[in-house]
Design an enzyme around this catalytic site. Structure first.
Site, PDB file in Angstrom:
ATOM      1  N   LYS A  22      -2.710 -41.271  20.075  1.00 12.67           N
ATOM      2  CA  LYS A  22      -1.539 -42.104  19.771  1.00 12.67           C
ATOM      3  C   LYS A  22      -0.247 -41.301  19.863  1.00 12.67           C
ATOM      4  O   LYS A  22       0.708 -41.707  20.518  1.00 12.67           O
ATOM      5  CB  LYS A  22      -1.686 -42.691  18.351  1.00 12.67           C
ATOM      6  CG  LYS A  22      -0.420 -43.354  17.853  1.00 12.67           C
ATOM      7  CD  LYS A  22      -0.565 -43.877  16.446  1.00 12.67           C
ATOM      8  CE  LYS A  22      -0.395 -42.879  15.345  1.00 12.67           C
ATOM      9  NZ  LYS A  22       0.976 -42.551  14.962  1.00 12.67           N
ATOM     10  N   ASN A  23      -0.214 -40.146  19.223  1.00 12.43           N
ATOM     11  CA  ASN A  23       1.053 -39.425  19.139  1.00 12.43           C
ATOM     12  C   ASN A  23       1.487 -38.835  20.482  1.00 12.43           C
ATOM     13  O   ASN A  23       2.677 -38.641  20.713  1.00 12.43           O
ATOM     14  CB  ASN A  23       0.971 -38.339  18.060  1.00 12.43           C
ATOM     15  CG  ASN A  23       0.952 -38.959  16.660  1.00 12.43           C
ATOM     16  OD1 ASN A  23       1.210 -40.156  16.503  1.00 12.43           O
ATOM     17  ND2 ASN A  23       0.633 -38.154  15.659  1.00 12.43           N
ATOM     18  N   CYS A 117       5.130 -43.904   8.348  1.00 11.99           N
ATOM     19  CA  CYS A 117       4.473 -43.833   7.051  1.00 11.99           C
ATOM     20  C   CYS A 117       5.372 -43.195   6.010  1.00 11.99           C
ATOM     21  O   CYS A 117       6.099 -42.235   6.303  1.00 11.99           O
ATOM     22  CB  CYS A 117       3.173 -43.029   7.184  1.00 11.99           C
ATOM     23  SG  CYS A 117       1.899 -43.943   8.033  1.00 11.99           S
ATOM     24  N   ARG A 122      11.280 -37.293   5.498  1.00  9.45           N
ATOM     25  CA  ARG A 122      11.276 -37.341   6.960  1.00  9.45           C
ATOM     26  C   ARG A 122      12.673 -37.429   7.607  1.00  9.45           C
ATOM     27  O   ARG A 122      12.997 -38.382   8.315  1.00  9.45           O
ATOM     28  CB  ARG A 122      10.380 -38.481   7.458  1.00  9.45           C
ATOM     29  CG  ARG A 122       8.985 -38.390   6.876  1.00  9.45           C
ATOM     30  CD  ARG A 122       8.017 -39.355   7.469  1.00  9.45           C
ATOM     31  NE  ARG A 122       7.420 -38.837   8.697  1.00  9.45           N
ATOM     32  CZ  ARG A 122       6.400 -39.433   9.320  1.00  9.45           C
ATOM     33  NH1 ARG A 122       5.885 -40.532   8.864  1.00  9.45           N
ATOM     34  NH2 ARG A 122       5.904 -38.907  10.419  1.00  9.45           N
ATOM     35  N   ASP A 305      -2.242 -34.514   9.143  1.00 13.24           N
ATOM     36  CA  ASP A 305      -2.811 -35.853   9.345  1.00 13.24           C
ATOM     37  C   ASP A 305      -4.308 -35.910   9.042  1.00 13.24           C
ATOM     38  O   ASP A 305      -4.914 -36.984   9.094  1.00 13.24           O
ATOM     39  CB  ASP A 305      -2.553 -36.338  10.785  1.00 13.24           C
ATOM     40  CG  ASP A 305      -1.112 -36.765  10.990  1.00 13.24           C
ATOM     41  OD1 ASP A 305      -0.347 -36.775  10.014  1.00 13.24           O
ATOM     42  OD2 ASP A 305      -0.743 -37.082  12.142  1.00 13.24           O
ATOM     43  N   ARG A 397      -2.462 -49.228  12.722  1.00 12.64           N
ATOM     44  CA  ARG A 397      -1.385 -48.604  13.502  1.00 12.64           C
ATOM     45  C   ARG A 397      -1.909 -47.472  14.367  1.00 12.64           C
ATOM     46  O   ARG A 397      -1.325 -47.153  15.396  1.00 12.64           O
ATOM     47  CB  ARG A 397      -0.333 -48.005  12.553  1.00 12.64           C
ATOM     48  CG  ARG A 397       0.472 -49.038  11.840  1.00 12.64           C
ATOM     49  CD  ARG A 397       1.373 -48.394  10.843  1.00 12.64           C
ATOM     50  NE  ARG A 397       2.340 -47.559  11.552  1.00 12.64           N
ATOM     51  CZ  ARG A 397       3.483 -47.173  11.057  1.00 12.64           C
ATOM     52  NH1 ARG A 397       3.838 -47.531   9.854  1.00 12.64           N
ATOM     53  NH2 ARG A 397       4.294 -46.431  11.755  1.00 12.64           N
TER      54      ARG A 397
END
Ligand code: UD1
Length: 430
Positions: A22-23, A117, A122, A305, A397
């Site tokens: 995904k990233n 999230c 952040r 993660d 997600r």
């Protein structure tokens, strides 16, 4: 509302195929709009964050052809707007990659402030610092980040901290800047390398991705390409830890074992057996697993993660383990949910002290963010009785067909929409 219902207690056995990362895919999708030629991206994970970014790319006028669930063709020649803002894009973190991509291509970008999230404050100061050094004027107005330059030029940028997002964003913009850019203290994650490889396949000149110094020679334009996204290191890790936590035996297929070394090392330490093949890893859990320590760090360290998932493994190990979170300051909120399931965990600032227990019990819990949600699923799979997990949209997600992949491994898990369906599931699995 959709929720998972799980009946725990079955060791997971069998094979699972890992989807695209995904990233990495988020950065790659943004890069695709930087040329006027068609870019084909394969091995895309079919998850919500990816679909939101694809919609946003279509929303600014790019031509998007969804070839199938895992392949998209994008043509950026039809882009009519540098303004990316809708109610969905606000919710994902990687919306900010459109800033680097649009700024590089059009010298102007207006993108809504990123969501993602809620695992810490952040900030995006390093992204702004990078763009500013490339010659852009960056301001925040009405919830939008607005970056504009007469012309982007190369720069020598020293990041104050290692940031995945800022490294990718500056790589994107600098690819089309005039002159040379050097990024020092760059992030080294596999997805940084994947985005750099993709940009290079479009004609960019990026060297050093995967080390902490990245050198970018700006080019005048980029061209079309066909590119396949690397496998998802975190999805793979989640299934590896599911094997450990449930004392199962899982062959995790379509992975790059080198990207998983920090995880493999921890699995050995707790007493699992791990077999590595060219593009798969087999993890066999041990009935009695040992405690250990872990500290999250930028790659190649242990990924933040995977922090909630290893906490579940430690919660069922013998002895007292510690988990230190050094990337995000607010990433232990899920511990209260695990405690409801019988885990013994105390959190003091950035350290969780986990006293292993012999078993967990099912409870009604909330997925508070993507990876915390995945960890609760692992806990539910180990727990005696039924666990219901609310707010599974967070999990969706980032995990493609999570429940389906788990069912193929023998898990008793289902998505249900109301109490009646929950009862039906309970009658079926008794
Ligand atoms: C990315 C990943 C996320 C992962 C994280 C760390 C995506 C879409 N998300 O997030 O899953 O958990 O990397 O591996 O790829 N920071 C600042 N200022 C900045 C940028 C970052 O202070 O301008 C801080 C952050 O608050 C955090 C640390 O730097 O404490 C690392 O953040 P970063 O690597 O940027 O994470 P993301 O790119 O947001």
């Amino acid at each position: 509302m959709e929720r998972y219902i799980i009946k725990g207690g079955t060791p997971l056995m069998g094979e699972v195929e890992i989807s695209g990362a995904k990233n990495a895919a988020l950065g790659i999708l943004a890069a695709a709009i930087m040329t006027d030629e068609t870019v084909t991206i394969e091995n895309l994970p079919d998850v919500k964050d990816i679909n939101v970014l694809i919609d946003a790319i279509e929303g600014i006028g790019a031509t998007v052809n969804r070839v199938n669930r895992h392949c998209v063709k994008i043509n950026g020649s039809t882009i009519t707007s540098v303004h990316a803002d809708n109610e969905y894009i606000k919710k994902i973190r990687a919306s900010y990659y459109l800033l680097g991509a649009l700024l590089g291509k059009f010298n102007k970008a207006e993108v809504t402030l990123p969501g993602g999230c809620n695992i810490g404050s952040r900030p995006i100061d390093q992204h702004i610092k990078g763009f500013t050094m490339l010659g852009a004027d960056v301001k925040i107005e009405y919830g939008m980040i607005i970056a504009e330059a007469e012309k982007l030029h190369g720069a020598h940028i020293f990041f104050d901290m290692v940031s995945v997002g800022a490294t990718i964003n500056v790589m994107l913009a600098a690819s089309l800047a005039e002159g040379n850019t050097i990024i020092e203290n760059a992030a080294k994650e596999p997805h940084i390398v994947d985005v750099a490889n993709m940009l290079n396949s479009m004609g960019a000149n990026i060297k050093g991705a995967g080390t902490d110094v990245i050198r970018i020679r700006g080019v005048k334009k980029l061209h079309g390409t066909e590119y396949s996204v690397i496998p998802d290191q975190i999805e793979a890790g989640t299934f590896m830890f599911a094997a450990a936590a449930t004392r199962g035996d899982i062959l995790v297929k379509n992975v790059i074992p080198k990207h998983l070394e920090a995880l493999t090392a921890k699995l050995y330490e707790v007493g699992c057996s791990v077999e590595e093949y060219d593009d798969s890893v087999r993890v066999i859990g041990n009935p009695v697993q040992k405690c250990s320590q872990v500290k999250t760090l930028p790659y190649p360290g242990f990924p933040t993660d995977m922090q909630p998932q290893i906490t579940v493994v430690f919660a069922l190990a013998q002895g007292t383990s510690t988990v230190t979170e050094s990337i995000f300051e607010n990433r232990f909120k899920y511990v209260d949910e695990l405690t409801k399931m019988g885990a013994k965990i105390r959190v003091k600032s950035d350290v969780a002290v986990i006293e292993g227990v012999t078993g967990l019990t099912g409870a009604n819990v909330n997925a508070l963010d993507l990876r915390a949600g995945a960890a609760l699923v692992l806990a539910g799979l180990c727990a005696e009785g039924y666990t219901t997990i609310e707010d599974i949209h967070y999990i969706q997600r980032g995990y493609e067909n999570f429940d389906e992949k788990l069912r193929k491994l023998g898990a008793m898990i289902q998505i249900v929409y109301d109490d009646r369906e929950e009862q039906k599931f309970k009658l079926q699995v008794v």
